[in-house]
Design a protein around this motif. Sequence first.
Motif, PDB file in Angstrom:
ATOM      1  N   LEU A   1       0.804  -1.221   0.000  1.00 49.97           N
ATOM      2  CA  LEU A   1       0.000   0.000   0.000  1.00 49.97           C
ATOM      3  C   LEU A   1       0.840   1.276   0.000  1.00 49.97           C
ATOM      4  CD1 LEU A   1      -3.136  -0.687   2.237  1.00 49.97           C
ATOM      5  CD2 LEU A   1      -3.023  -0.295  -0.226  1.00 49.97           C
ATOM      6  N   PRO A   2       1.863   1.393   0.866  1.00 51.27           N
ATOM      7  CA  PRO A   2       2.672   2.617   0.803  1.00 51.27           C
ATOM      8  C   PRO A   2       3.311   2.834  -0.561  1.00 51.27           C
ATOM      9  CG  PRO A   2       3.127   1.418   2.821  1.00 51.27           C
ATOM     10  CD  PRO A   2       2.290   0.526   1.988  1.00 51.27           C
ATOM     11  N   GLN A   3       3.742   1.755  -1.210  1.00 54.86           N
ATOM     12  CA  GLN A   3       4.390   1.911  -2.512  1.00 54.86           C
ATOM     13  C   GLN A   3       3.397   2.414  -3.561  1.00 54.86           C
ATOM     14  OE1 GLN A   3       7.891  -0.003  -3.639  1.00 54.86           O
ATOM     15  NE2 GLN A   3       7.448  -1.847  -2.477  1.00 54.86           N
ATOM     16  N   ILE A   4       2.162   1.978  -3.485  1.00 54.95           N
ATOM     17  CA  ILE A   4       1.159   2.430  -4.447  1.00 54.95           C
ATOM     18  C   ILE A   4       0.741   3.866  -4.166  1.00 54.95           C
ATOM     19  CG2 ILE A   4      -1.216   2.074  -5.255  1.00 54.95           C
ATOM     20  CD1 ILE A   4      -0.831  -0.884  -4.908  1.00 54.95           C
ATOM     21  N   LEU A   5       0.524   4.183  -2.892  1.00 57.32           N
ATOM     22  CA  LEU A   5      -0.072   5.471  -2.536  1.00 57.32           C
ATOM     23  C   LEU A   5       0.946   6.600  -2.414  1.00 57.32           C
ATOM     24  CD1 LEU A   5      -2.680   4.281   0.124  1.00 57.32           C
ATOM     25  CD2 LEU A   5      -3.029   4.712  -2.299  1.00 57.32           C
ATOM     26  N   LEU A   6       2.198   6.285  -2.093  1.00 52.68           N
ATOM     27  CA  LEU A   6       3.187   7.339  -1.864  1.00 52.68           C
ATOM     28  C   LEU A   6       4.190   7.489  -2.996  1.00 52.68           C
ATOM     29  CD1 LEU A   6       4.051   6.787   1.921  1.00 52.68           C
ATOM     30  CD2 LEU A   6       2.267   8.222   0.912  1.00 52.68           C
ATOM     31  N   SER A   7       4.077   6.681  -4.028  1.00 53.73           N
ATOM     32  CA  SER A   7       5.085   6.695  -5.098  1.00 53.73           C
ATOM     33  C   SER A   7       4.810   7.746  -6.166  1.00 53.73           C
ATOM     34  CB  SER A   7       5.147   5.315  -5.767  1.00 53.73           C
ATOM     35  OG  SER A   7       3.906   5.004  -6.391  1.00 53.73           O
ATOM     36  N   GLY A   8       3.632   8.374  -6.123  1.00 54.77           N
ATOM     37  CA  GLY A   8       3.247   9.288  -7.185  1.00 54.77           C
ATOM     38  C   GLY A   8       2.422   8.621  -8.263  1.00 54.77           C
ATOM     39  N   PHE A   9       2.125   7.338  -8.096  1.00 53.14           N
ATOM     40  CA  PHE A   9       1.313   6.627  -9.087  1.00 53.14           C
ATOM     41  C   PHE A   9      -0.140   7.081  -9.055  1.00 53.14           C
ATOM     42  CE2 PHE A   9      -1.528   2.919  -9.841  1.00 53.14           C
ATOM     43  CZ  PHE A   9      -1.362   2.844 -11.213  1.00 53.14           C
ATOM     44  N   MET A  10      -0.703   7.246  -7.851  1.00 55.27           N
ATOM     45  CA  MET A  10      -2.119   7.594  -7.722  1.00 55.27           C
ATOM     46  C   MET A  10      -2.339   9.025  -7.278  1.00 55.27           C
ATOM     47  SD  MET A  10      -3.808   4.189  -5.995  1.00 55.27           S
ATOM     48  CE  MET A  10      -5.423   5.008  -5.990  1.00 55.27           C
ATOM     49  N   PHE A  11      -1.454   9.532  -6.430  1.00 53.98           N
ATOM     50  CA  PHE A  11      -1.644  10.850  -5.843  1.00 53.98           C
ATOM     51  C   PHE A  11      -0.421  11.714  -6.116  1.00 53.98           C
ATOM     52  CE2 PHE A  11      -4.020   7.806  -3.252  1.00 53.98           C
ATOM     53  CZ  PHE A  11      -5.305   8.339  -3.364  1.00 53.98           C
TER      54      PHE A  11
ATOM     55  N   ILE B   1       8.715   4.437 -10.964  1.00 56.26           N
ATOM     56  CA  ILE B   1       7.675   5.221 -11.653  1.00 56.26           C
ATOM     57  C   ILE B   1       8.321   6.352 -12.446  1.00 56.26           C
ATOM     58  CG2 ILE B   1       5.763   6.828 -11.292  1.00 56.26           C
ATOM     59  CD1 ILE B   1       4.821   4.044 -10.998  1.00 56.26           C
ATOM     60  N   ARG B   2       9.277   7.026 -11.842  1.00 53.04           N
ATOM     61  CA  ARG B   2       9.952   8.129 -12.546  1.00 53.04           C
ATOM     62  C   ARG B   2      10.757   7.609 -13.735  1.00 53.04           C
ATOM     63  NH1 ARG B   2      12.400  10.681  -6.984  1.00 53.04           N
ATOM     64  NH2 ARG B   2      10.432  11.415  -6.073  1.00 53.04           N
ATOM     65  N   LEU B   3      11.428   6.481 -13.535  1.00 51.37           N
ATOM     66  CA  LEU B   3      12.242   5.918 -14.614  1.00 51.37           C
ATOM     67  C   LEU B   3      11.376   5.446 -15.771  1.00 51.37           C
ATOM     68  CD1 LEU B   3      14.832   3.840 -12.541  1.00 51.37           C
ATOM     69  CD2 LEU B   3      15.353   5.837 -13.950  1.00 51.37           C
TER      70      LEU B   3
END
Length: 360
Positions: free
Chosen positions: A285-295, A317-319
Amino acid sequence: MNFTRLFAIVIKELRQLRRDRITFGMILGIPTLQLLLFGFAINLDIRHIDAGVVDQAQTAHSREILAGLDATGVMTVRAQVTTPEQLQTLMRRGRISIGLVIPPDLERRLETRDRPALQVMVDGSDQTVQAAARQLAVMPLPGMRANYQGVEVVNFYNPERRAPVNTVPGLIGVILTMTLVMFTAMALVRERERGNLEMLIATPVSPWELTIGKVLPFIAIGLVQVTVVLTLGKLVFAVPIRGSLLEVYAAALLFIIANLSLGIFISTLAKSQFQAMQMAFFTLLPQILLSGFMFPYAGMPRAAQWLSEVLPMTHFIRLIRGIMLRGAELTDLPNDLLALAAIATVLLIISTRRISKRLD
């Protein structure tokens, strides 16, 4: 139904749960930590998007316009250059997400209102940036008269603003994290539950050989998953791959190793496959929500941004968006490349050392 026997079974399960410190701690810890973390970190307001500026007018009026836009908090000026081409280069390398271009004939444009007085260049590989640009486009600027559309928005990399173009590259990271961490998190636990770990102790296998042997098959699985997502993304959603396909796989390979190392590390902590699955989900969950993917990453508090920097998916995600959508090269994104390599290396070393202790 005998309620006395039923009550005795319930008491037995509660006592067993209390003795299982990891599971008991996660029952209370997971909702508490996630509520506090995501309650503070997830912010749908679009704030402090990194921006670059080309002010070709160099007048008091142009500086007033830039100061007004910066004061909104939607964007923060990170670079000032002399040509729009330099802004495009910074955008391709991920240094900025918005570029502002003020033409040399600003005053005349404001007077005649025949052409836009300000151009906003947008990194279309991120949907949150597109939303920020729309906010800037409708903001009243100093010197702009009513009913004058003085801001022109130019969407790079995703001019049609199609959602799959933004989401499919990120979904590669989500799918790899969801599957590989969970698979490997249960690897050593399964060996221990079946009694195979004791057999390994009696063999001359080294911790590094055991770790790499567990990781290699899943690397192949991860690369197959990447291929499936890229193929379907191209055929079904027409998602472009503007950069090098080889570099896409290189970034994915590094991310796969980081996820597998995380999974092996979890497996050295868990006492059962159920615990391993719980821990894997806790890291997902932290990886999905804090990575910039969703928010929007820029809208997170500083502490949440620091935390997101130690998550492999943030850098992947950035790469992947940079290579696939902006046509960037790995050399254009050295910070994220090195950060992902460092995370993978640290996790692999820690996991191997913990396995070594189990084998000793």
